[in-house]
Design a protein around this motif. Structure first.
Motif, PDB file in Angstrom:
ATOM      1  N   PHE A   1      15.600  18.260  33.383  1.00 33.24           N
ATOM      2  CA  PHE A   1      16.234  17.332  34.310  1.00 33.24           C
ATOM      3  C   PHE A   1      16.287  17.969  35.691  1.00 33.24           C
ATOM      4  N   LYS A   2      16.672  17.179  36.688  1.00 28.86           N
ATOM      5  CA  LYS A   2      16.830  17.671  38.057  1.00 28.86           C
ATOM      6  C   LYS A   2      18.295  17.532  38.466  1.00 28.86           C
ATOM      7  N   ASP A   3      18.792  18.510  39.224  1.00 28.41           N
ATOM      8  CA  ASP A   3      20.154  18.393  39.730  1.00 28.41           C
ATOM      9  C   ASP A   3      20.156  17.613  41.039  1.00 28.41           C
ATOM     10  N   ARG A   4      21.319  17.514  41.691  1.00 31.73           N
ATOM     11  CA  ARG A   4      21.427  16.688  42.895  1.00 31.73           C
ATOM     12  C   ARG A   4      20.598  17.230  44.061  1.00 31.73           C
ATOM     13  N   HIS A   5      20.208  18.513  43.959  1.00 28.98           N
ATOM     14  CA  HIS A   5      19.359  19.094  45.003  1.00 28.98           C
ATOM     15  C   HIS A   5      17.887  19.039  44.631  1.00 28.98           C
ATOM     16  N   ASP A   6      17.574  18.253  43.602  1.00 30.55           N
ATOM     17  CA  ASP A   6      16.201  18.047  43.144  1.00 30.55           C
ATOM     18  C   ASP A   6      15.579  19.326  42.579  1.00 30.55           C
ATOM     19  N   ARG A   7      16.404  20.230  42.065  1.00 29.69           N
ATOM     20  CA  ARG A   7      15.897  21.447  41.436  1.00 29.69           C
ATOM     21  C   ARG A   7      15.753  21.231  39.941  1.00 29.69           C
ATOM     22  N   ASP A   8      14.644  21.674  39.378  1.00 28.30           N
ATOM     23  CA  ASP A   8      14.390  21.510  37.955  1.00 28.30           C
ATOM     24  C   ASP A   8      15.270  22.448  37.132  1.00 28.30           C
ATOM     25  N   ALA A   9      15.742  21.918  36.009  1.00 26.73           N
ATOM     26  CA  ALA A   9      16.552  22.711  35.090  1.00 26.73           C
ATOM     27  C   ALA A   9      16.344  22.160  33.687  1.00 26.73           C
ATOM     28  N   CYS A  10      16.949  22.835  32.715  1.00 29.98           N
ATOM     29  CA  CYS A  10      16.859  22.353  31.330  1.00 29.98           C
ATOM     30  C   CYS A  10      18.156  22.707  30.595  1.00 29.98           C
ATOM     31  N   LEU A  11      18.389  22.003  29.498  1.00 30.51           N
ATOM     32  CA  LEU A  11      19.444  22.391  28.566  1.00 30.51           C
ATOM     33  C   LEU A  11      18.856  23.420  27.609  1.00 30.51           C
ATOM     34  N   GLY A  12      19.527  24.541  27.470  1.00 21.14           N
ATOM     35  CA  GLY A  12      18.960  25.661  26.733  1.00 21.14           C
ATOM     36  C   GLY A  12      18.797  25.412  25.245  1.00 21.14           C
TER      37      GLY A  12
ATOM     38  N   GLN B   1      26.959  29.650  20.549  1.00 22.91           N
ATOM     39  CA  GLN B   1      26.939  28.683  21.630  1.00 22.91           C
ATOM     40  C   GLN B   1      26.216  27.412  21.203  1.00 22.91           C
ATOM     41  N   THR B   2      26.487  26.319  21.879  1.00 25.39           N
ATOM     42  CA  THR B   2      25.815  25.047  21.613  1.00 25.39           C
ATOM     43  C   THR B   2      24.440  25.028  22.274  1.00 25.39           C
ATOM     44  N   LYS B   3      23.438  24.641  21.491  1.00 23.65           N
ATOM     45  CA  LYS B   3      22.063  24.505  21.992  1.00 23.65           C
ATOM     46  C   LYS B   3      21.650  23.042  21.961  1.00 23.65           C
ATOM     47  N   PHE B   4      20.558  22.740  22.652  1.00 24.42           N
ATOM     48  CA  PHE B   4      20.014  21.384  22.621  1.00 24.42           C
ATOM     49  C   PHE B   4      18.496  21.445  22.546  1.00 24.42           C
ATOM     50  N   ARG B   5      17.945  20.801  21.521  1.00 26.56           N
ATOM     51  CA  ARG B   5      16.498  20.631  21.398  1.00 26.56           C
ATOM     52  C   ARG B   5      16.234  19.161  21.141  1.00 26.56           C
ATOM     53  N   ASP B   6      15.433  18.555  21.982  1.00 24.00           N
ATOM     54  CA  ASP B   6      15.223  17.112  21.926  1.00 24.00           C
ATOM     55  C   ASP B   6      14.208  16.775  20.836  1.00 24.00           C
ATOM     56  N   GLU B   7      14.660  16.908  19.579  1.00 25.27           N
ATOM     57  CA  GLU B   7      13.795  16.656  18.429  1.00 25.27           C
ATOM     58  C   GLU B   7      13.214  15.248  18.492  1.00 25.27           C
TER      59      GLU B   7
END
Length: 574
Positions: A96-107, A136-142
């Protein structure tokens, strides 16, 4: 804990989308509730089981010398781009992108984040070794979340990352973690097996999966009946040597045969009246930007994990029908090795086939009397096939056992994959910059609870191993309108609570049958039933959920005898 003051919403109905027993029972026993596809709320009893697994993990990780920290769930794309995984990880990485248009991800995992931390903080060999862990909580978009929390998109994970000066020290850390994981899963009360495994998208040179043995398991486990060898199906080795075919006096020439519509092994063997082990399957794969032909015997299955490892590729995939036709001049089902202008790799068993049948690289055409080495050349022979019943153990030659398992833990030797890519170096005693050698070690916390249920249940519900049960003891008074029953239950509850027993008092004003149903469903290991009839004899009934055996014991001895039952259940696991 009083049943009336907590929230355990049991239900008789099984949701239609609950495919496996752990999913059905966790929903029915009020342990979890679904919020959306692959994402669940842990209800109080389910969370208690989760926390008990976490406690065992923390105690054993701390005992091993690992250091707990907590890293962010949101990770900047730059770190993943440095490691090279931003482009190759796949769509499971939720970007996803934050409000400054920088790319990021959920780990989905934290190799990049921990490597970044260490490269900024650790510069000298004197600070090594180090081993950090977090829960910790992880996220993988199965693509297809299923089996409840067994394969969800959001999940709780213990992940650890070790940093050593060289491969020898890293091997020692790996062995420490291997033994640590054995202690963790033994303490959880699970029947499990550590098996050799592929390293997958994490990378590295070597890994073990820890599998809970269960008939419902997704993974197939191959283990030797005579020695300690064990591996998952993807990794299981074949005890085979390259063998040349026995030469006939006058080897027959290649013969072209018309085989209309015979696209499958079954169709070809039937049409030509030859056994499947006389056929050579030719499979075209994409390996990165390259194409390669993989050959296996007709009665064997090519193992894509072994092929990927042999080629040193990030991933391999079967070519689509259009690409197959482009490179072979034939539609799917008629590819063969003769005349292919591709790199050819083959399983060892292919070399020993005499007068083989192959595809003819032409529609409705196969070739007879094909011989490797005479009619086509193989660039490399290797162990490329999937193990089968009847294959010998690759270590001792003994018989192999096939069983099912659920992966709950995975440990990896990462080597310098991430440290080299991200510049995580240390200065040795001579002032030279050396890449740090890494390892990583994961446990699915919620998956461990679900796997325990898959392994421990009956037609009435869950049978929790006592170390991870939401409660150790359930006190079940039958007549809440009778003061003597209530008083005996309250007295026993207070006494056991003061003695440190993890206990649930079912103080609900319900029929005895409903309480018994919920008790069996929830799976608390020790149940103490208090009723007016038993109190007339100054007794209570103690029953173990696992074996259904009941015993009447004197009321005045109940606290001591119940604690003995609880202790015996723990002792049985050591």
């Amino acid at each position: 804990m009083r049943y009336s003051r907590t929230f355990i919403p049991t239900t008789k109905e099984t949701p239609a989308d609950a495919e496996v027993i752990s999913h059905r029972l966790m929903l029915r026993a009020g342990l979890i509730r679904k919020i959306t596809s692959g994402i669940y709320t842990y209800l109080p009893a389910g969370l208690r089981a989760i926390r008990k697994v976490e406690r065992i993990i923390r105690e054993e990780m701390d005992r091993s010398g690992a250091i707990e920290l907590l890293m962010p769930a949101v990770q900047p794309a730059e770190l993943w781009q440095e490691s090279g995984r931003w482009e190759v990880y796949g769509r499971e990485l939720l970007r996803f992108k934050d409000r400054h248009d920088r790319d990021a991800c959920l780990g989905p995992t934290h190799e990049e984040v921990i490597t970044d931390l260490v490269r900024r903080e650790i510069r000298s060999y004197r600070r090594l070794p180090l081993n950090f862990y977090q829960i910790q909580t992880k996220f993988r978009d199965e693509i297809r979340p299923r089996f409840g929390i067994m394969r969800g998109r959001e999940f709780i994970m213990k992940d650890a990352y070790s940093f050593d000066a060289d491969e020898g020290e890293a091997a020692k850390t790996y062995e420490i973690m291997y033994e640590t994981y054995n202690r963790i899963f033994r303490r959880c009360g699970l029947t499990y097996r550590a098996v050799e495994a592929d390293t997958g998208s994490i990378g590295g040179s070597f890994s073990h999966e820890f599998m809970v043995i269960a008939d419902s398991g997704e993974d197939q486990i191959i283990s030797c009946r005579n020695c300690e060898y064990a591996a998952n199906l993807e990794k299981a080795e074949i005890q085979s040597e390259l063998t040349a075919p026995i030469e006939a006096e006058e080897p027959p020439p290649v013969e072209e045969v018309v085989t209309p519509g015979a696209r499958t092994i079954e169709a070809v063997t039937s049409f030509l009246s030859v056994p499947a082990d006389r056929l050579i399957k030719t499979l075209i794969f994409k390996a990165g930007d390259d194409l390669v032909a993989g050959l296996v015997r007709g009665d064997h299955e090519l193992n894509e994990v072994k092929l990927k490892a042999l080629l040193g590729a990030d991933h391999v995939e079967l070519a689509d029908p259009e690409l197959v036709e482009k490179v072979t001049s034939a539609p799917m089902g008629f590819a063969g090795p003769i005349g292919l202008n591709l790199r050819i790799v083959a399983d060892h068993a292919v070399a020993g086939i005499q007068n083989a049948v192959t595809g003819g690289n032409r529609l409705d055409t196969h070739l007879r009397n094909v011989r490797p080495g005479r009619d086509f050349e193989v660039d490399l022979y290797a162990d490329l096939r999937v193990v089968m019943p009847g294959d010998p153990c690759p270590r001792c030659g003994g018989g192999l056992r096939f069983s099912r398992g659920i992966e709950v833990g995975h440990i990896f030797k990462l080597g310098t994959k991430y440290s080299r890519a991200m510049g995580a170096n240390y200065l040795d005693e001579n002032g030279r910059e050396i890449p740090i050698v890494m390892g990583c070690y994961g446990i699915g916390v919620g998956r461990t609870v679900a796997a325990a249920i898959e392994q421990n249940h009956d037609e009435d519900g869950i049978i929790f191993p006592i170390p991870i049960a939401p409660f150790e003891v359930l006190i079940l008074p039958l007549q809440m309108n009778e003061p003597a029953v209530v008083k005996a239950a309250e007295t026993l509850y207070r006494t056991l609570l003061d003695q440190g027993t993890d206990i649930l008092l079912d103080d609900r004003d319900l029929r005895a049958g409903a309480k018994f149903k919920d008790a069996d469903l929830l799976g608390i290991p020790v149940r103490v039933t208090i009723g007016s009839r038993s109190l007339e004899k100054e007794q209570v009934e103690v029953r173990l959920r696992a074996d259904r055996e009941s015993e009447s014991i004197p009321v005045n001895e109940a606290p001591k005898r119940i604690r003995e039952r609880v202790k015996a259940l723990y002792d049985s696991l050591t």
